[in-house]
Design an enzyme around this catalytic site. Structure first.
Site, mmCIF file in Angstrom:
data_model
loop_
_atom_site.group_PDB
_atom_site.id
_atom_site.type_symbol
_atom_site.label_atom_id
_atom_site.label_comp_id
_atom_site.label_asym_id
_atom_site.label_seq_id
_atom_site.Cartn_x
_atom_site.Cartn_y
_atom_site.Cartn_z
ATOM 1 N N THR A 119 0.723 -0.808 0.168
ATOM 2 C CA THR A 119 -0.298 -0.342 0.171
ATOM 3 C C THR A 119 0.881 1.313 0.322
ATOM 4 O O THR A 119 0.763 2.295 -0.451
ATOM 5 C CB THR A 119 -1.256 -0.430 1.315
ATOM 6 O OG1 THR A 119 -1.736 -1.395 1.330
ATOM 7 C CG2 THR A 119 -2.040 0.981 1.062
ATOM 8 N N ASP A 141 3.357 -8.494 10.469
ATOM 9 C CA ASP A 141 4.338 -8.748 9.600
ATOM 10 C C ASP A 141 5.506 -7.783 10.154
ATOM 11 O O ASP A 141 6.828 -8.138 10.346
ATOM 12 C CB ASP A 141 4.884 -8.602 8.072
ATOM 13 C CG ASP A 141 3.830 -9.897 7.439
ATOM 14 O OD1 ASP A 141 3.473 -10.100 8.055
ATOM 15 O OD2 ASP A 141 3.925 -8.716 6.163
ATOM 16 N N GLU A 236 7.641 -17.815 7.635
ATOM 17 C CA GLU A 236 7.157 -18.619 6.530
ATOM 18 C C GLU A 236 8.769 -18.295 5.610
ATOM 19 O O GLU A 236 8.757 -18.770 4.400
ATOM 20 C CB GLU A 236 6.006 -17.941 6.081
ATOM 21 C CG GLU A 236 5.792 -16.554 5.823
ATOM 22 C CD GLU A 236 4.655 -15.814 5.264
ATOM 23 O OE1 GLU A 236 3.638 -16.554 4.618
ATOM 24 O OE2 GLU A 236 4.438 -14.690 5.792
ATOM 25 N N ARG A 297 5.341 -33.419 13.630
ATOM 26 C CA ARG A 297 4.179 -33.155 12.615
ATOM 27 C C ARG A 297 4.529 -31.554 12.581
ATOM 28 O O ARG A 297 5.131 -30.126 13.036
ATOM 29 C CB ARG A 297 3.176 -32.870 14.492
ATOM 30 C CG ARG A 297 2.703 -34.519 14.311
ATOM 31 C CD ARG A 297 2.361 -34.938 13.238
ATOM 32 N NE ARG A 297 1.100 -36.376 14.100
ATOM 33 C CZ ARG A 297 2.236 -36.899 13.384
ATOM 34 N NH1 ARG A 297 3.365 -37.839 13.391
ATOM 35 N NH2 ARG A 297 2.009 -38.371 14.379
ATOM 36 N N GLN A 305 -3.730 -15.711 12.050
ATOM 37 C CA GLN A 305 -3.389 -15.423 12.976
ATOM 38 C C GLN A 305 -3.204 -13.431 12.439
ATOM 39 O O GLN A 305 -3.320 -12.031 13.255
ATOM 40 C CB GLN A 305 -0.992 -14.578 12.596
ATOM 41 C CG GLN A 305 -0.626 -15.608 12.656
ATOM 42 C CD GLN A 305 -0.182 -16.212 11.645
ATOM 43 O OE1 GLN A 305 1.609 -16.511 12.380
ATOM 44 N NE2 GLN A 305 0.142 -16.978 11.033
ATOM 45 N N ARG A 306 -4.049 -13.688 11.720
ATOM 46 C CA ARG A 306 -4.593 -11.762 10.922
ATOM 47 C C ARG A 306 -5.946 -11.590 11.801
ATOM 48 O O ARG A 306 -6.349 -10.611 11.380
ATOM 49 C CB ARG A 306 -4.215 -12.386 9.749
ATOM 50 C CG ARG A 306 -3.276 -11.906 9.001
ATOM 51 C CD ARG A 306 -3.269 -11.492 7.462
ATOM 52 N NE ARG A 306 -4.691 -11.386 6.651
ATOM 53 C CZ ARG A 306 -3.723 -12.170 5.703
ATOM 54 N NH1 ARG A 306 -3.243 -11.825 5.004
ATOM 55 N NH2 ARG A 306 -5.555 -11.781 4.700
HETATM 56 O O1 F6P Z 1 1.507 -9.156 4.879
HETATM 57 C C1 F6P Z 1 0.404 -10.578 5.674
HETATM 58 C C2 F6P Z 1 0.068 -11.538 5.171
HETATM 59 O O2 F6P Z 1 -0.379 -12.246 6.214
HETATM 60 C C3 F6P Z 1 1.695 -12.521 5.154
HETATM 61 O O3 F6P Z 1 1.867 -12.542 6.634
HETATM 62 C C4 F6P Z 1 1.667 -13.359 4.458
HETATM 63 O O4 F6P Z 1 2.844 -13.825 3.487
HETATM 64 C C5 F6P Z 1 0.916 -12.976 3.413
HETATM 65 O O5 F6P Z 1 -0.580 -11.728 3.949
HETATM 66 C C6 F6P Z 1 -0.273 -13.543 3.193
HETATM 67 O O6 F6P Z 1 -0.875 -13.132 2.089
HETATM 68 P P1 F6P Z 1 -2.637 -13.400 0.999
HETATM 69 O O7 F6P Z 1 -3.409 -13.351 2.042
HETATM 70 O O8 F6P Z 1 -2.881 -12.742 0.221
HETATM 71 O O9 F6P Z 1 -2.887 -14.961 0.915
#
Ligand code: F6P
Length: 379
Positions: A119, A141, A236, A297, A305-306
């Site tokens: 953004t 992030d 990741e 595992r 997380q979001r």
């Molecule tokens: O930028 C936030 C994030 O959750 C990252 O941690 C992750 O790599 C990405 O977005 C996942 O993106 P999308 O929502 O497009 O799957």
């Protein structure tokens, strides 16, 4: 607030990129100050910059901003579109001229773009096209340059930490290795912070390419002290030394390409490497199982997380940066990210933020703290 003078500015606001806890707090923080304090009018574009290109917006008045502080997600919706490369009717188009036209048609004096690194780039492109833009930094992030923290990070940190706590008891009970994949895109902030707070035994970051042998050594060292289980927190974007080398070579090719086709081909090559790397946590778990004889595992924390209610810190930061953003708009100070530095809202030129990634510095105190308590970092 900088001034109590009333203005009659008409401002547009939008949220873009991945959602994050605290977006509504920031919309509210900006809106309440803009409307209540400065007497501005506010409209909210729907679905990120796509809504801006399609001129889809709603009026935001005080009533619309009421009761949203604690609400998760974003009331405006979001998308990951790029203003200069948007797929419209099956065609990729530069929508900047359309956006500029819409902003003029809607009688907007300014635009507030709330979002992450992508953004910031969109905002910078719009600023270059002559629009009055400010950017508020959000992302779980925490990788936006020049801001200490972005809202969304704190809540995600809490969620990932709690997940690691829970994984500990099951890893311990079953004498297993649990590899937990944590978001963060190309940066390791979330994995590092939650890994330390959750007491992960090994933390793997994009900033420190790992060697599987070193991780095996850490796990075996723990086993020799009677701890026959391990929790491995992997960001990741983390990768082994060989993959990191290949990615660095791909970046160099992109940098060296002297024409558009060459650059596109080099970028395609890098994308292919990144795609092959996806699901890395599963490959690592298999390697660790084979090398240690312990069952392994994988848990991918993913979008949990979001989601969910923003914590106190994200509400606070969203409100602080939103209100400071209204001060800047009232003063006509545009072309900036409203960064958080030492608890203060500080305007930083968008050109210094867009296109930058704030990685974890190798001498960061969190890395030192992890090493002090004996956490393996895979190196
Ligand atoms: O930028 C936030 C994030 O959750 C990252 O941690 C992750 O790599 C990405 O977005 C996942 O993106 P999308 O929502 O497009 O799957």
């Amino acid at each position: 607030m900088a001034s109590t003078k009333k203005t009659a500015k008409r401002i547009g606001i939008l949220t873009a990129g991945g959602d994050a806890p605290g977006l509504n707090a920031a919309i509210r923080g900006f809106g309440k100050a803009a409307i209540g304090h400065y007497g501005m009018e506010l409209v909210g574009f729907l679905g990120g910059v796509r809504g801006l290109a399609e001129n889809r917006f709603i009026d935001l008045d005080s009533k619309a901003l009421s009761g949203i502080l604690t609400v998760s997600g974003t009331l405006l919706g979001t998308s990951r579109d790029k203003v200069h490369k948007m797929t419209v009717d099956g065609e990729v188009r530069d929508m900047i001229p359309t956006i500029v036209e819409n902003v003029e048609k809607d009688g907007l004096d300014g635009l507030v773009c709330i979002g992450g690194a992508g953004t910031a780039k969109n905002a910078q492109r719009l600023a270059k096209a002559g629009l009055n833009v400010i950017h508020l930094p959000k992302t779980i992030d925490n990788d936006i340059a020049h801001t200490d923290t972005s809202f969304g990070f704190s809540t995600a940190l809490g969620i990932a930490t709690e997940a690691i706590d829970r994984l500990h008891s099951t890893a311990h009970s079953h004498h297993r290795i649990i590899v937990v994949e944590i978001m963060g895109h190309r940066a390791g902030w979330l994995a590092l912070g939650s890994g330390i707070a959750g007491g992960a035994d090994i933390i793997l970051l994009p900033e420190i390419p790992y060697s599987v042998d070193k991780i095996v050594e850490s796990i075996q060292r723990r086993a020799s002290h009677g701890a026959n289980f391990s929790v491995v927190a992997i960001a990741e974007g983390a990768c082994d030394v060989e993959t990191a080398r290949d990615l660095a070579a791909a970046d160099a090719l992109i940098g060296q390409a002297d024409n558009a086709e060459g650059k596109a081909a080099a970028k395609k090559h890098k994308k292919a490497l990144e795609a092959a790397h996806r699901g890395n946590a599963f490959a690592l778990a298999s390697q660790l199982e084979a090398a240690t004889g312990l069952e392994a595992r994988v848990t991918v924390l993913g979008y949990v997380q979001r989601g969910g209610t923003p914590d106190a810190e994200d509400r606070l930061l969203g409100t602080l940066l939103g209100g400071a953003g209204a001060d800047l708009v009232a003063r006509g100070e545009y072309g900036v990210t409203v960064a958080s530095q030492h608890q203060r809202a500080v305007p930083v030129p968008l050109k210094d933020v867009a296109g930058q990634v704030k990685m974890v510095p190798l001498d960061h105190p969190w890395i030192e703290a992890a090493r002090h308590v004996g956490t393996g970092m895979g190196d």
